[in-house]
Write an enzyme that holds these catalytic residues in place. Sequence first.
Site, PDB file in Angstrom:
ATOM      1  CG  ASP A  48      -2.480  20.278  12.920  1.00  0.00           C
ATOM      2  OD1 ASP A  48      -2.326  19.305  13.708  1.00  0.00           O
ATOM      3  OD2 ASP A  48      -3.402  20.358  12.100  1.00  0.00           O
ATOM      4  CD  GLU A  50       5.699  22.851  19.375  1.00  0.00           C
ATOM      5  OE1 GLU A  50       5.409  24.045  19.189  1.00  0.00           O
ATOM      6  OE2 GLU A  50       6.799  22.478  19.814  1.00  0.00           O
ATOM      7  CG  ASP A  52       2.832  23.063  10.522  1.00  0.00           C
ATOM      8  OD1 ASP A  52       2.940  21.866  10.199  1.00  0.00           O
ATOM      9  OD2 ASP A  52       1.795  23.728  10.365  1.00  0.00           O
ATOM     10  CB  ILE A  98      -5.832 -14.194  -2.607  1.00  0.00           C
ATOM     11  CG1 ILE A  98      -6.023 -12.694  -2.461  1.00  0.00           C
ATOM     12  CG2 ILE A  98      -4.842 -14.702  -1.606  1.00  0.00           C
ATOM     13  CD1 ILE A  98      -6.399 -12.278  -1.074  1.00  0.00           C
ATOM     14  CD  GLU A 134      -5.784  -9.681   6.510  1.00  0.00           C
ATOM     15  OE1 GLU A 134      -5.071  -9.314   5.573  1.00  0.00           O
ATOM     16  OE2 GLU A 134      -5.316 -10.069   7.593  1.00  0.00           O
ATOM     17  CE  LYS A 136      -9.515  -9.167  -3.085  1.00  0.00           C
ATOM     18  NZ  LYS A 136      -9.426  -7.996  -3.942  1.00  0.00           N
ATOM     19  CG  ASP A 138     -11.904  -1.920  -4.520  1.00  0.00           C
ATOM     20  OD1 ASP A 138     -11.008  -2.463  -5.185  1.00  0.00           O
ATOM     21  OD2 ASP A 138     -13.023  -1.637  -4.974  1.00  0.00           O
ATOM     22  NE  ARG A 157      -0.222  -8.982  -7.649  1.00  0.00           N
ATOM     23  CZ  ARG A 157      -0.884  -9.436  -8.709  1.00  0.00           C
ATOM     24  NH1 ARG A 157      -1.461  -8.587  -9.530  1.00  0.00           N
ATOM     25  NH2 ARG A 157      -0.952 -10.720  -8.937  1.00  0.00           N
ATOM     26  CD  GLU A 193      -5.095  -3.185  -1.897  1.00  0.00           C
ATOM     27  OE1 GLU A 193      -4.165  -4.022  -1.764  1.00  0.00           O
ATOM     28  OE2 GLU A 193      -5.938  -3.236  -2.803  1.00  0.00           O
ATOM     29  CE1 TYR A 243      -5.943   0.749   8.444  1.00  0.00           C
ATOM     30  CE2 TYR A 243      -7.609   0.571   6.721  1.00  0.00           C
ATOM     31  CZ  TYR A 243      -7.213   1.017   7.974  1.00  0.00           C
ATOM     32  OH  TYR A 243      -8.084   1.717   8.750  1.00  0.00           O
ATOM     33  CE  LYS A 313      -4.182 -12.224   3.925  1.00  0.00           C
ATOM     34  NZ  LYS A 313      -3.490 -10.962   4.166  1.00  0.00           N
ATOM     35  CE  LYS A 337     -14.405 -10.017  -6.069  1.00  0.00           C
ATOM     36  NZ  LYS A 337     -13.880  -8.721  -6.412  1.00  0.00           N
ATOM     37  CB  CYS A 431     -37.732  26.429 -11.347  1.00  0.00           C
ATOM     38  SG  CYS A 431     -37.975  25.187 -10.058  1.00  0.00           S
ATOM     39  CB  CYS A 434     -41.561  27.355  -8.331  1.00  0.00           C
ATOM     40  SG  CYS A 434     -39.977  28.153  -8.651  1.00  0.00           S
ATOM     41  CB  CYS A 449     -34.805  27.296  -8.915  1.00  0.00           C
ATOM     42  SG  CYS A 449     -36.338  28.087  -8.428  1.00  0.00           S
ATOM     43  CB  CYS A 455     -38.910  27.133  -5.384  1.00  0.00           C
ATOM     44  SG  CYS A 455     -38.681  25.575  -6.252  1.00  0.00           S
TER      45      CYS A 455
HETATM   46  S1  IVH Z   1      -3.115 -10.818   0.783  1.00  0.00           S
HETATM   47  C1  IVH Z   1      -0.493 -13.988  -0.966  1.00  0.00           C
HETATM   48  N1  IVH Z   1      -4.825  -9.310   2.080  1.00  0.00           N
HETATM   49  O1  IVH Z   1      -6.222  -8.218  -3.181  1.00  0.00           O
HETATM   50  C2  IVH Z   1      -1.529 -13.066  -0.495  1.00  0.00           C
HETATM   51  N2  IVH Z   1      -4.586  -8.964  -0.264  1.00  0.00           N
HETATM   52  O2  IVH Z   1      -5.518 -10.786  -5.241  1.00  0.00           O
HETATM   53  C3  IVH Z   1      -1.403 -11.714  -1.063  1.00  0.00           C
HETATM   54  N3  IVH Z   1      -5.962  -7.125  -1.137  1.00  0.00           N
HETATM   55  O3  IVH Z   1      -3.322  -7.798  -5.008  1.00  0.00           O
HETATM   56  C4  IVH Z   1      -2.480 -10.762  -0.836  1.00  0.00           C
HETATM   57  N4  IVH Z   1      -6.884  -6.553   0.776  1.00  0.00           N
HETATM   58  O4  IVH Z   1      -4.073  -5.840  -3.628  1.00  0.00           O
HETATM   59  C5  IVH Z   1      -4.278  -9.593   0.878  1.00  0.00           C
HETATM   60  N5  IVH Z   1      -6.267  -8.025   3.383  1.00  0.00           N
HETATM   61  C6  IVH Z   1      -5.720  -8.315   2.177  1.00  0.00           C
HETATM   62  C7  IVH Z   1      -6.055  -7.601   1.017  1.00  0.00           C
HETATM   63  C8  IVH Z   1      -5.473  -7.966  -0.207  1.00  0.00           C
HETATM   64  C9  IVH Z   1      -6.808  -6.287  -0.520  1.00  0.00           C
HETATM   65  C10 IVH Z   1      -5.699  -7.095  -2.582  1.00  0.00           C
HETATM   66  C11 IVH Z   1      -4.245  -7.046  -2.940  1.00  0.00           C
HETATM   67  C12 IVH Z   1      -3.984  -8.193  -3.861  1.00  0.00           C
HETATM   68  C13 IVH Z   1      -5.356  -8.697  -4.173  1.00  0.00           C
HETATM   69  C14 IVH Z   1      -5.377 -10.192  -4.053  1.00  0.00           C
END
Ligand code: IVH
Length: 702
Positions: A48, A50, A52, A98, A134, A136, A138, A157, A193, A243, A313, A337, A431, A434, A449, A455
């Site tokens: 690190d 280096e 810097d 989606i 892949e 999803k 959050d 978005r 994301e 990602y 996809k 989900k 406490c 004890c 405590c 205790c």
């Molecule tokens: S694809 C047309 N891939 O989920 C396809 N979305 O409603 C566009 N999200 O707003 C999205 N992981 O924020 C895609 N591997 C992933 C995702 C992902 C999370 C979120 C994204 C989007 C919402 C989809």
Amino acid sequence: MSQSNLFGTDGPSQNDASEAARQAAALRAQLHHHAHCYYVLDDPQIPDAEYDRLFRELSALEEAHPELRTPDSPTQRVLGRVLDGFATVKHAVPMLSIRTETDTEASGAAAFDARVRRELGLTPQDPPVEYAAELKFDGLAINLRYEQGVLVCAATRGDGEVGEDVTQNIRTIGQIPLRLNGDAPPVLEVRGEVYMRRDDFELLNERQREKGDKTFVNPRNAAAGAVRQLDPSIAAQRPLSFYAYGLGEVQGWDVPGTHSGLLDALIRLGLPVCHHRAVAQGAEGEHGLVAFHQAMGRQRDQLPFDIDGVVYKVNRRDLQDTLGFVTREPRWAVAHKYPAQEELTQVESIDIQVGRTGKLTPVARLKPVFVGGVTVTNATLHNLFELRRKRVRVGDTVIVRRAGDVIPEVVGVVPGERPAYVPNFKMPAQCPVCGSDVVREPAEVNHRCTGGLFCAAQRKQALLHFAQRRAMDIEGLGEKLVDQLIDGGLVRTLPDLYKLGLLKLAALDRMAEKSAQNIVDALEKSKQTTLPRFLFGLGIRHIGEATAKDLAKHFGQIDRIMDASVEQLLHVNDVGPIVAQSIRTFFDQAHNREVVEQLRAAGVHWEEHEPGTVDPTTLPLYGLTFVLTGTLPTLSRDEAKAMVEAAGGKVAGSVSKKTHYVVAGAEAGSKLDKAQSLGVPILDEDGLRQILLNGPAQSPGV
Ligand code: IVH
């Protein structure tokens, strides 16, 4: 060129200016490369300090020659100004969402596959459709716009058509390249994301709690807050990650024919893509969507970040085009989900739990609720101040969050559902375990405590801490047994554990002889340990696993640690005054030194080494024996041997059942034959380098 010219004091000539430009470009390229290794590949190639140094060198150059400052310069990551509001950005290609498959069972994947097949007019005789599967993530969706390879705009978005310009804040995310690798197209918009890792989130909240500031409900909210933070210096302190998973507008780039190919191409451009992904064939079978959904479901708790599902996809882009869109959702993608990590339930009572260090934690007893894959009945409220800020009272409807192996917590109250009158919660003055006095230091948020090891609650927690997997790893010594041992007066201090014989254990209530024997065996096995595990297990305040490792590495021997002054302790990596004082205070207590002595006398042992050298048991190849044979393409026998040994492995002369790996080069002879007949794994030079870097893929039975 002289140093003074470089910094502009002599009035730079034309040549100096072009030399400075060349240097700045070279520094930028180096810094980009090392930032990519550090943030994206997680494989730093320089220290690190280096990095810097190079960074400062570039800053100084730019200071002297402001015209050399480019928008993709690494110095521009954190230098934005405080904004009044965000400018809006019209998305060149709308950002869609989606469809979500709410059926969290396997049938969710099958329903999507059936729909895709129907839309594509496929019959049951046609082969399975190929999907890219892949995670999803959050967090929140971001569009990154690169022009000629340089990040020029990052936007949220918004409503899908128009988002907000959050470029300043997004630049602070180290994982996001400010410039793409290789030949970059004129326009490339990458979508993905922005999220916060769970450990970063916990740390952030811990910091907030210590300052008595408001905590964040979950990593997604913390990430969204950071991205929309008008002051970029605050955004920079909120650790975010990214990602990539798709594209927006593209000009002059040959988009790969499959989604999986696209993700591979994004990696080559220097973007972070999550490696938890797969190409699936249809819904069913070993390589189907259902298998992916289930495999990721099992791993969900261990992931370093929250996911709320997986995304499927259709892999081929031409098929995606055929399928097209319904209103604002593509027909070729779906989110499948998992059970939610936040749920509503009621608080039935608020109890106090006494921890290892005597900390009193208010805990909400809850009406059982299924959250993040398990049934939760208790959730932490952290401390009195947090409880008050959240205004939690008995009878309230609350949001409970459980993610990963983090303790479930109450993150908020649903307003307006409170019963008529409930008294405010108060911390007890004594406490509950004890009866000792409870105190709170003026600058502290926690009540404690004062009973110490008098205790029982603190003794129990100390034993559980010592026995846990990451410390002494005493299998079977769980909560129930610890309760029995402490309440029955069989164990008072840690060394007492090793005095438990089969007879005493088997005499315990509901303890079969076989289980008692297992505990005896586990205790025996735990005696052989490592210095970091032992140190961590002692439960010294502020000494986590990482600090224990640093201490062990620095001092090598327990006696040196016990005798180290605060001054000497401060020389250890990451040890500050609070930690140093805590170690000193612990070992200043005669009874704590006595515990260490008695544990050693009971047979607890580990390897010690010279100060500053690495504990060999922490090296990637520790315990593995290699045999080298034949001529390797680039390494001499001695070099290969030195590399294996430096990584903690041993090199033996002949192959036996005890050999873990044979490294074979050209003209390997009988040793190779023997390895093959014994089924010993065989590596070539590349394989050796792999294993030196990453350790063995899976334990070959050591
Ligand atoms: S694809 C047309 N891939 O989920 C396809 N979305 O409603 C566009 N999200 O707003 C999205 N992981 O924020 C895609 N591997 C992933 C995702 C992902 C999370 C979120 C994204 C989007 C919402 C989809």
